[in-house]
Motif scaffolding. Sequence first.
Motif, short mmCIF file in Angstrom:
data_model
loop_
_atom_site.label_atom_id
_atom_site.label_comp_id
_atom_site.label_asym_id
_atom_site.label_seq_id
_atom_site.Cartn_x
_atom_site.Cartn_y
_atom_site.Cartn_z
N SER A 25 0.94 -1.21 0.04
CA SER A 25 -0.08 0.31 -0.49
C SER A 25 0.51 1.08 -0.29
O SER A 25 0.30 2.08 -0.72
N VAL A 26 1.68 1.48 0.89
CA VAL A 26 3.17 2.54 1.28
C VAL A 26 3.33 2.55 -0.34
O VAL A 26 3.78 3.39 -1.21
N LYS A 27 4.06 2.03 -1.10
CA LYS A 27 4.59 1.47 -2.44
C LYS A 27 4.12 2.13 -2.92
O LYS A 27 4.46 2.49 -4.43
N ALA A 28 2.06 1.97 -3.28
CA ALA A 28 1.19 1.77 -4.37
C ALA A 28 1.43 3.42 -4.49
O ALA A 28 1.04 4.39 -5.31
N VAL A 29 1.29 3.69 -2.92
CA VAL A 29 1.19 5.62 -2.54
C VAL A 29 2.32 6.13 -3.29
O VAL A 29 2.58 7.43 -3.77
N GLN A 30 4.06 5.63 -2.73
CA GLN A 30 5.41 6.34 -3.53
C GLN A 30 4.87 6.20 -5.70
O GLN A 30 5.82 7.70 -5.51
N ALA A 31 4.12 5.08 -5.84
CA ALA A 31 4.42 5.42 -7.30
C ALA A 31 3.30 6.05 -7.97
O ALA A 31 3.49 7.76 -8.72
N LEU A 74 -1.83 3.72 7.95
CA LEU A 74 -1.98 5.04 7.63
C LEU A 74 -1.28 6.07 7.72
O LEU A 74 -0.65 7.42 6.66
N GLN A 75 -0.03 6.26 9.31
CA GLN A 75 0.84 7.31 8.90
C GLN A 75 2.13 7.18 7.95
O GLN A 75 2.48 7.83 6.68
N ALA A 76 2.20 5.57 7.59
CA ALA A 76 3.13 5.31 6.38
C ALA A 76 2.77 5.62 5.09
O ALA A 76 3.39 6.54 4.61
N MET A 77 1.41 5.77 4.66
CA MET A 77 1.47 5.73 3.65
C MET A 77 1.09 7.04 3.55
O MET A 77 1.32 8.08 2.40
N ALA A 78 0.82 8.34 4.59
CA ALA A 78 0.47 9.39 4.00
C ALA A 78 1.54 10.41 4.10
O ALA A 78 2.00 11.34 3.01
N ALA A 79 2.51 9.54 4.84
CA ALA A 79 3.94 10.07 4.73
C ALA A 79 5.05 10.09 3.24
O ALA A 79 4.83 10.92 2.60
N ALA A 80 4.32 8.91 3.01
CA ALA A 80 4.41 8.71 1.13
C ALA A 80 3.87 9.53 -0.08
O ALA A 80 4.83 9.68 -0.73
N GLY A 81 2.13 9.65 0.74
CA GLY A 81 1.77 10.49 -0.09
C GLY A 81 2.25 11.85 -0.22
O GLY A 81 1.61 12.31 -0.96
#
Length: 427
Positions: free
Chosen positions: A264-270, A296-303
Amino acid sequence: MRAKLNLLSLSALALGALAGVVTGCQSYDFEPVEPLAIAQTTVEETITALSSKPNIMLLVDISGSMTLPVRPDEPTCMVRDSQGATVLCGYENGCPTTTCPTRWTELQGAVPQFLTNSGPYVRFALTTYPEASTGSGVAACTKPTVSSVRKGLPVVEDDASLLEHANSINTLIQAIPNKGTGQPVGGTPTSGSLTFVGSLDGLKDPDRKNFVILLTDGLPNCNEANEFSGAENPLQCKCTIANNGCGTAGVPFERRGCLDTNESVKAVQALKDSGVTTIVIGFGAETASGDGPAVLQAMAAAGGFARSCADDPNACGRNDTCIAATGLCSRTFYQAGNQEELADALERISKEVVNPEPCLIPLKGPQLPSNPKLIVVYVEDERLQPGDGTWSLTDNGVLFNGATCDRIKNSRPEDPIKIEIRAIRQR
């Protein structure tokens, strides 16, 4: 070309020395002086006024847990199931939403005002996930396809047409029932859903700001290629299925049921790498405790979206803090537990991404100079003095006026306007 001087280089501190002949013992009292702290802000914008309205894809979670009550301790949230037993409402046992509102009905209550207020200034689209018609089995994990894009990006973008488009998205959201045919069901294939919306051509517009607002109430799962197995790596798996439904080798959810953090984090980073900013909103109990906040913190940070609290130290909400030096919240994602908190989060997002005034370059809190004289503005590498026909400093930032504003409004993607602002703040 004339070189631009850094504001910090324009100030100098000179120390003088006093010398003399001393014939006796002397005593001196020294008072400590706190050194001057200086912070510089540089804001660079390339403006194309006619392309200033951003694309925003609403990626809305309609998994089965959205039918759970927001206040499960309410007595009216206990209902009879098909066997006559008293159970907490949700899923196939619909809640009496007039007295026991659910996550879905609270979302339906929060969305209209957001779409109405932002509608004229944003090109909205709507995708829901999962694309499931059942809450059990592998089919509950179906990732979105083009059928899940309930409303694409608009073709025209005058204010009235955009508002009409936004209102049509609200109509679609309101039409999804909390109970019955078409109700929220299934799991939470977040990584696959983010990857899907990232493949849509509409979010690849280089002349606009592109956003995905991910609104989810659950932990990401449903990845059949999850790197962890509930049978082989139970600790890393962090099974999201009741009664450890991931723990047996060969079962459908051995991997699908594991927490899908990394992908999920990789998808946000992409998405970020392709120019799309992801804004994460966690809605519901699972997003406020346990593994939810870390994911969610990791995903949002990558976003790449920074939650600002520069103009309101209370903007970060419960269990979060505003970092005074940066004007940003410690938590990178928005967390909401009910309709009021969700509406507040959406309103704050709107203020950050919507700019109805193309001639305003926003500056907030620590970005503003401590003295109006400690700011310089360049337009196409030419320094402009403040005044009529150029710009003025307001509480909201630098506001261009007259001929300079007209120049900005007449810009085009093929002929953008480059603006640079440098400000100093003494602390």
